[in-house]
Each structure stands twice: as structure tokens, then as C-alpha cells.
Enzyme design. Sequence first.
Site, short mmCIF file in Angstrom:
data_model
loop_
_atom_site.label_atom_id
_atom_site.label_comp_id
_atom_site.label_asym_id
_atom_site.label_seq_id
_atom_site.Cartn_x
_atom_site.Cartn_y
_atom_site.Cartn_z
N TRP A 1 31.89 44.88 38.16
CA TRP A 1 32.23 45.16 39.53
C TRP A 1 32.12 46.23 40.37
CZ3 TRP A 1 36.13 42.62 41.71
CH2 TRP A 1 37.04 41.70 40.90
N TRP B 1 39.18 46.10 41.43
CA TRP B 1 40.38 46.50 41.88
C TRP B 1 41.44 47.23 41.25
CZ3 TRP B 1 44.44 45.58 38.52
CH2 TRP B 1 43.83 44.73 37.15
#
Length: 474
Positions: A310, A363
Site C-alpha cells: 500500500w 486500509w
Amino acid sequence: MPKHGVVIHWFRKDLRLCDNPSLWAASREALQVLPVYVLSHWRGQHDWTGPKRQHFLCQSLASLRGNLQSIGSDLLLRCGDAVEELVKVAVQAKAAAIYFNRDGDPYGRACEERLKQRCATLGIACFDFKDRWMHDPSEVLTGSGGPYRVYTPYSRNWLALEKDRPLGKVKSLGPAPTCESLPLPELSHWGLKLEGSEQMPEGGERAARKRLDALLSSELLCGYGAKRDLPAEPGTSRLGQDLRFGLLGIRELYGRCVEFAQAGGSAAVRASVHTYLKELAWREFYAAVLWYYPQVFELEFNAEFRGMEWPGSVEDFQRWCQGRTGFPIVDAGIAELRRTGFMHNRVRMIVAMFLTKDLHCDWRWGESFFMQHLLDGENASNNGGWQWSAGTGADAAPYFRIQNPWSQTKRFDPQGLYIKRWLPELAKVPAAEFLQPPASGRPLVPGYPLPMVDHATERNRTLALFAKHRQQGR
Ligand SMILES: Cc1cc2nc3c(=O)[nH]c(=O)nc-3n(C[C@H](O)[C@H](O)[C@H](O)COP(=O)(O)OP(=O)(O)OC[C@H]3O[C@@H](n4cnc5c(N)ncnc54)[C@H](O)[C@@H]3O)c2cc1C
């Protein structure tokens, strides 16, 4: 004849007198019930909560104390490790047993286990009850006896099961406790303060019951099916925080909705109520996911995506947290959240997908930020919502289905009413300009940022990141 002299009811996420299984049982099985709440002792910044939810808790505890006093009892407040504090009160008051409603998340469960072990060594009984859900996770299982990983068959099974009826209001808990209690907490207890401009719903059982009455006496529930996705409309029940803190019993909420559908007559009303009950099933589906797969706190539910890169930056994350992305629907959502402790479900999905798929941020960063601001912040549902949006969760949006914030605005806020409500600086901008990046290349108004990324470019980057990870896994 009650079987115990003195017992404790340990209040946790069940801050009410109505439809409360543990309190109900304790009130029938003991001459005196000591109602205890144990405050947490952390101070300052917390990754999983923040001033808004703690403020709501303070109001709810004040209301609970008032309600207990009105039936001749009182709330005993302690602070520290829940197990140690409960045992201290039990020993001091010579309580024969501790009654409590079960919690579903891993921290709550670990605490219950420790309490049971400690009480066993002291000869104090423990009685625990189902309360937070219509059905415990172990009641809703697949044909082969395992947990569901997909919502639709789970919800079919959940809806078909017989439901418990609500309990009434507890009328007496015997004489008021005489043990020492802390005063009601204020935000300063945790070293927190509000910004001062928040517009938040009131805490406490009475306020929650008013919200429930509003849901049932207005057009809201009849129109739920049609309006629940339109963030500018008052189209949803706004009971999330009341379920989170247990200001309403789930049996009562469910039972009254079913009565409403039966009395409403028309097929359209019944369909709308059915849609609402299916949302309650989502809540229990995520609770069951966390129950059976507690690793989702750390890891992607879908093992295929564990260890994903990410690569989003902290700077981009901070712009998102400030609501300065230049995507009006995203910034309006963050403004609503920061001001009220609430964000509309449709906008939560847009905002969460933007962070993970347009900014490529982990997230878990967004999950923690939401927990710091949401009044209804609930570990299971929040984790479920974030993993759904990131494409990594149980029954998640497939990673390649990436919502476009501009077309989502066109579908769900075409007149820009939601955007203008939360971003008053854009009040005079024609709504059509919220549906694509500014054609002129200039900001919508002086001072409002240009879109910080190009959606099409970032969508392709997300697809490439997922493809690379999947290839490495082969
Ligand atoms: C990224 C993300 C994070 C979320 N975080 C939370 C959270 O921390 N706590 C939380 O309660 N909900 C969470 N949700 C789900 C949902 O957004 C809220 O439950 C809902 O917006 C609360 O508003 P309401 O009470 O008006 O909902 P309504 O539409 O009136 O629904 C009634 C109740 O059903 C439950 N519910 C509805 N939708 C969902 C759902 N998708 N998942 C689980 N339960 C649902 C809630 O308890 C809600 O109060 C999240 C969703 C997303 C996409």
C-alpha cells in the site's frame, strides 16, 4: 425467592434498563444488584477512539445513573483494569456473582475469560448472556457447521431463524449500593477535549428511545428502501451509536420494526422494513466474521491479499484526514464526520475506496481514523466496512470494481445538496461542477484545492498493484 443475596451487574456496551438480559436476570435472581461500570484508564491520544465517542459515553453514563437512581439504585463507577476492579467490588460487597452481557470483540472476550478464571479461584459465580445480537455467531452457521464467509446466504439463514422477544424495563434492583464510587466522568478524565463546534446527537437511553420512536412514527422506515443511499436525505435510522453503546436492545428494535411492517399493510412498506432488517444482519455478519476470524484486525480477511503493498504517503493520508483532497464528495464526507461523528454509509464507501484505491493508503490507517471519529465506531463493522472497500474482506467489493467518486456523486448527490451542506464554501458552485474535475483547470472557488489525483490514472495503478501482488503469490 431470589437465589442470591448481593450480585454485581457489570455494565459494558449495554447502558440501559430496558430489554437488558443480564440486568433482567440479575434483578430476578438477587435481593440486591450492584450496577458497576469500569472506566478505562488510558490518557491522551488513542488510535481506536476519540473525544466525540467518549463525550457520548459520558452523557450515556450520566443518563444511566439518573435512570438507576429513579428506581432506587445507583451506578458504581470505578476506573482501571475491569477484572481487578470488579473483583475488588465483589469482595468488598460480598457479592455471590457477577452478571454481564457478552461482548463480541477479541478484547472484550479476553477480559471475560480473565474474569471467569479469577472469579473461579475466589468462589464468585459468573453468568453471561447474549445481548448485542439477535443471534450469537454460533447460531448462524453453514450446512456443514462452519462460519459463513459470504453475506447473502448468511442473511438468508439469519432472517429465517426464530427471534427472541424483547424484555421489559427493570423496575427494581434492591437497595442502592453503599460502596464508594467515582464521580461521573468528563472528557478531561481521558485528557481529551472537543473542538467546540460539533453537532452531535444526545447520549443516553431516553434520547435513543426518542430516535427509535422517530424512526417508527415517521415516513422514515417506509422510505428507507428508496432513500437510504441518498446522503442529502434524512433517509436512514441514525441508530448506529445507540446500538454501539447498547442504549437500545436489538430485540426491541427488531420486534418494533416487524410490528411496524405488519401494521403498515402494503407490500412496499414491508419491503422497505425488510431492507432495514437486512442491514441489521450485516452488523451481525461482521460480528460473526470478527468472532471466527479475529486475525482480521491485523490481516486481510482474504489471504490472497496479505502482504499487499500500500504505497500511499503519510502526506496524502493527512490531506484526506483534513478533507482537502479536492474531490468535493470525499471532503464533504470527512467534514460531516469531523463535525458530527457520523458519516452517511454511501459516503463512507466512497471515502474509504478513495483512500485505498486512489491514494493507495493502507486500509488500516483509515480504519483507525474512523474509529477516532465515529460515534458508532464498532470494531467489527468498521473493520468489515474498510476491508470491503479495500477489496480484501469477507464478501468484499472485488478489487477491480473501483468506484469513481465523480460518477458516484452524479448517482447519489446529483444536486450537490450534501456537498453544499458540509462544504458551505462551495454553496454557490453549480452542482454540475461536482460531477467531474474542473474543466477550466482552476479551483472551484479560491482556496478550495484542485483534485489531488487523476482518478483514471490511480485506478490503473491500483489494478497494476493488485495484479503484481497476485502474480507474486503464484
Ligand atoms: C468504511 C466503513 C466503515 C464503517 N464503520 C462502521 C462502524 O464503525 N460502526 C457501524 O455501526 N457501522 C459502520 N459502517 C456501516 C454503516 O455505514 C453504518 O452502520 C451506518 O451508516 C450507520 O447509520 P444508520 O444507523 O443511519 O444506518 P441504517 O442504514 O439506518 O442501518 C441500521 C443499522 O444497521 C447496521 N448497519 C447498517 N449498514 C451496515 C453495514 N454496512 N455494516 C454493518 N452494520 C450496518 C447499523 O447498526 C445501523 O445503525 C461502516 C461502513 C463503511 C463502508
